[in-house]
Design a protein around this motif. Structure first.
Motif, mmCIF file in Angstrom:
data_model
loop_
_atom_site.group_PDB
_atom_site.id
_atom_site.type_symbol
_atom_site.label_atom_id
_atom_site.label_comp_id
_atom_site.label_asym_id
_atom_site.label_seq_id
_atom_site.Cartn_x
_atom_site.Cartn_y
_atom_site.Cartn_z
ATOM 1 N N ALA A 43 24.568 5.997 -28.773
ATOM 2 C CA ALA A 43 23.827 6.122 -30.137
ATOM 3 C C ALA A 43 22.802 5.449 -30.084
ATOM 4 C CB ALA A 43 24.729 5.791 -31.200
ATOM 5 N N TRP A 44 21.622 5.590 -30.957
ATOM 6 C CA TRP A 44 20.341 4.928 -30.939
ATOM 7 C C TRP A 44 20.402 4.100 -32.497
ATOM 8 C CZ3 TRP A 44 18.228 10.128 -29.109
ATOM 9 C CH2 TRP A 44 17.913 9.973 -27.619
ATOM 10 N N VAL A 45 19.609 3.186 -32.510
ATOM 11 C CA VAL A 45 19.467 2.390 -33.955
ATOM 12 C C VAL A 45 17.934 2.526 -34.103
ATOM 13 C CG1 VAL A 45 20.073 0.359 -35.187
ATOM 14 C CG2 VAL A 45 21.598 1.213 -33.348
ATOM 15 N N LEU A 46 17.757 2.730 -35.476
ATOM 16 C CA LEU A 46 16.262 2.656 -36.003
ATOM 17 C C LEU A 46 16.496 1.592 -37.069
ATOM 18 C CD1 LEU A 46 15.901 6.316 -37.252
ATOM 19 C CD2 LEU A 46 14.436 4.852 -35.770
ATOM 20 N N ALA A 47 15.189 0.622 -36.869
ATOM 21 C CA ALA A 47 15.104 -0.444 -37.724
ATOM 22 C C ALA A 47 13.811 -0.239 -38.543
ATOM 23 C CB ALA A 47 14.585 -1.704 -36.928
ATOM 24 N N ALA A 105 19.661 -0.031 -38.709
ATOM 25 C CA ALA A 105 19.805 -1.204 -38.747
ATOM 26 C C ALA A 105 18.985 -2.005 -40.149
ATOM 27 C CB ALA A 105 19.397 -2.118 -37.407
ATOM 28 N N GLY A 106 19.650 -3.027 -40.612
ATOM 29 C CA GLY A 106 18.997 -3.705 -41.773
ATOM 30 C C GLY A 106 18.924 -3.049 -43.153
ATOM 31 N N GLN A 107 18.186 -3.372 -44.100
ATOM 32 C CA GLN A 107 18.422 -2.767 -45.392
ATOM 33 C C GLN A 107 17.216 -1.364 -45.362
ATOM 34 O OE1 GLN A 107 17.670 -5.376 -48.486
ATOM 35 N NE2 GLN A 107 17.410 -3.607 -50.092
ATOM 36 N N VAL A 108 18.059 -0.385 -45.217
ATOM 37 C CA VAL A 108 17.114 0.978 -44.916
ATOM 38 C C VAL A 108 18.034 1.998 -45.896
ATOM 39 C CG1 VAL A 108 16.685 3.029 -43.801
ATOM 40 C CG2 VAL A 108 16.217 0.679 -42.756
ATOM 41 N N PHE A 109 17.397 2.477 -46.875
ATOM 42 C CA PHE A 109 18.153 3.502 -47.947
ATOM 43 C C PHE A 109 18.036 4.881 -47.272
ATOM 44 C CE2 PHE A 109 16.355 0.358 -51.274
ATOM 45 C CZ PHE A 109 17.469 -0.012 -51.482
ATOM 46 N N VAL A 110 19.060 5.397 -47.421
ATOM 47 C CA VAL A 110 19.391 6.849 -46.706
ATOM 48 C C VAL A 110 19.638 7.767 -48.141
ATOM 49 C CG1 VAL A 110 20.720 8.321 -45.451
ATOM 50 C CG2 VAL A 110 20.459 5.957 -44.616
ATOM 51 N N ILE A 111 18.610 8.374 -48.119
ATOM 52 C CA ILE A 111 18.592 9.343 -49.446
ATOM 53 C C ILE A 111 19.055 10.751 -48.904
ATOM 54 C CG2 ILE A 111 16.917 10.345 -51.240
ATOM 55 C CD1 ILE A 111 15.269 7.873 -51.034
ATOM 56 N N ARG A 112 19.913 11.474 -49.703
ATOM 57 C CA ARG A 112 20.474 12.463 -49.363
ATOM 58 C C ARG A 112 20.206 13.659 -50.503
ATOM 59 N NH1 ARG A 112 25.762 12.250 -45.699
ATOM 60 N NH2 ARG A 112 24.238 11.321 -44.411
#
Length: 208
Positions: A43-47, A105-112
């Protein structure tokens, strides 16, 4: 009427709060720690730095991690909108899928977005200058500014019927394609000029 939209979809546009048309969460897998590059991970991780940089990212350059079955269920889904939760820039980025599962990674909001709202439209709307200005007014904290989820959920969003959303999304896609092509042409022009200069240097015996 458009399912999931208060009041249906026959009016020109309705103003609703973000929490009425979308859910917001942060992925907990790497919420409080930066992942280490696993080399051959699955898997990959986005910061946050990847989200505020050129989009879409170069996935091959992202850290790879090993995620188990339980973690994989918490991966990003196509159509998710990513928004940094802290920092000095808050662009909304539409995730269109990748060859491997992707986490944040970290504080990232995922809006669906929910039914009746196109992710492409919602992403465009969140990037409007007036909305971005409103987001900056929500920032809390002195040394490190951060967004509050409950305040983010109360952002006003104008939602037209689906056909209007489609038209706006198509126009934005054309604008994105034009920007991408313009950048590619500039890079080609630069490469051609560099090649011409190097050729002149060699011909005149000035190289080296």
């Amino acid at each position: 009427p458009s399912p999931g939209l208060p009041g249906g979809g026959r009016c020109k546009a309705i103003n609703v709060k973000l929490d009425q048309i979308a859910s917001i969460r942060t992925l907990m897998t790497f919420r409080d720690r930066a992942p280490s590059d696993g080399g051959d991970g699955n898997a990959w991780v986005l910061a946050i730095r990847d989200i505020v940089s050129r989009w879409p990212p170069d996935y091959a350059m992202l850290p790879r991690v090993d995620a188990d079955e339980g973690q994989l269920s918490d991966r990003l889904l196509e159509g998710d909108i990513l928004l940094p939760g802290r920092g000095s820039s808050y662009p909304a980025r539409l995730f269109l899928g990748a060859a491997l599962p992707v986490f944040t990674a970290g504080q990232v909001f995922v809006i669906r977005a929910r039914n009746g709202v196109l992710p492409t439209y919602l992403c465009w709307y969140l990037n409007r200058p007036d909305v971005q200005a409103g987001i900056t007014q929500l920032l809390a904290g002195s040394a490190i500014q951060a967004l509050n989820k409950s305040s983010l959920l109360r952002i006003d969003v104008a939602v037209p019927p689906l056909d209007g959303q489609h038209h706006i999304a198509e126009l934005q896609s054309l604008a994105d394609d034009r920007s991408r092509l313009r950048l590619e042409l500039e890079q080609l022009d630069h490469a051609e000029i560099e090649h011409a200069c190097e050729t002149l240097l060699r011909q005149r015996g000035l190289h080296g």
